[in-house]
Every structure is written in structure tokens, then in C-alpha cells.
Design a protein around this motif. Structure first.
Motif, PDB file in Angstrom:
ATOM      1  N   ASP A  13      64.327  14.210  11.431  1.00 32.64           N
ATOM      2  CA  ASP A  13      62.827  14.502  11.518  1.00 32.64           C
ATOM      3  C   ASP A  13      62.619  15.736  12.316  1.00 32.64           C
ATOM      4  O   ASP A  13      63.145  16.013  13.207  1.00 32.64           O
ATOM      5  CB  ASP A  13      62.179  13.291  12.275  1.00 32.64           C
ATOM      6  N   CYS A  14      61.792  16.469  11.535  1.00 34.66           N
ATOM      7  CA  CYS A  14      61.417  17.794  12.121  1.00 34.66           C
ATOM      8  C   CYS A  14      60.697  17.607  13.463  1.00 34.66           C
ATOM      9  O   CYS A  14      59.814  16.756  13.643  1.00 34.66           O
ATOM     10  CB  CYS A  14      60.386  18.664  10.990  1.00 34.66           C
ATOM     11  N   LEU A  48      63.938  16.024   7.528  1.00 33.75           N
ATOM     12  CA  LEU A  48      64.360  17.253   7.122  1.00 33.75           C
ATOM     13  C   LEU A  48      65.159  17.147   5.936  1.00 33.75           C
ATOM     14  O   LEU A  48      65.554  18.397   5.385  1.00 33.75           O
ATOM     15  CB  LEU A  48      65.268  17.569   8.308  1.00 33.75           C
TER      16      LEU A  48
END
Length: 69
Positions: free
Chosen positions: A42-43, A50
């Protein structure tokens, strides 16, 4: 990190990414010039996955995956 079988190396050509889930946690596997890396999926800024973004360049922030089969 506990080793986990998430797919074959042939499924992820250089320059591509894949999203995998291991023990309920999302990871992004990146193939950078034939070396595989696993990063948080995850960003950190927006929480977006991502693996569905773009792989521009290697920054050295991820550890190589050595047990991907």
C-alpha cells in the motif's frame, strides 16, 4: 518475513509488478532488471495498492526476494 510461495518467477517479467496477499497483508512484488523485490503493498501517502501503479526506477528501499518460486 516468513517465506511464502506466491507464484513463479516466469509469471513476472522484468519491469512488472504483482500484488499478493500473505497472512492477510498485501505486498507488491517488483521485478527490477531480473531481481525480485517485495515491498509493502500500500502507498504510505494514499493507501492505494502500489502494484497497480508504475515502476519507474529502483531506489534501494526494498529487500530482494530470494525464495520466490
Amino acid at each position: 518475513m516468513v517465506p511464502a510461495n506466491v507464484g513463479s518467477v516466469e509469471e513476472l517479467p522484468p519491469g512488472h509488478m504483482a500484488q499478493v496477499t500473505v497472512d492477510g497483508r498485501r505486498y507488491t512484488i517488483c521485478n527490477v532488471d531480473g531481481v525480485l523485490y517485495a515491498i509493502d503493498g500500500d502507498c504510505p501517502h494514499r493507501g492505494a495498492p502500489l502494484a497497480f501503479g508504475a515502476l519507474h526506477e529502483h531506489t534501494g528501499a526494498a529487500q530482494p526476494v530470494t525464495e520466490l518460486q
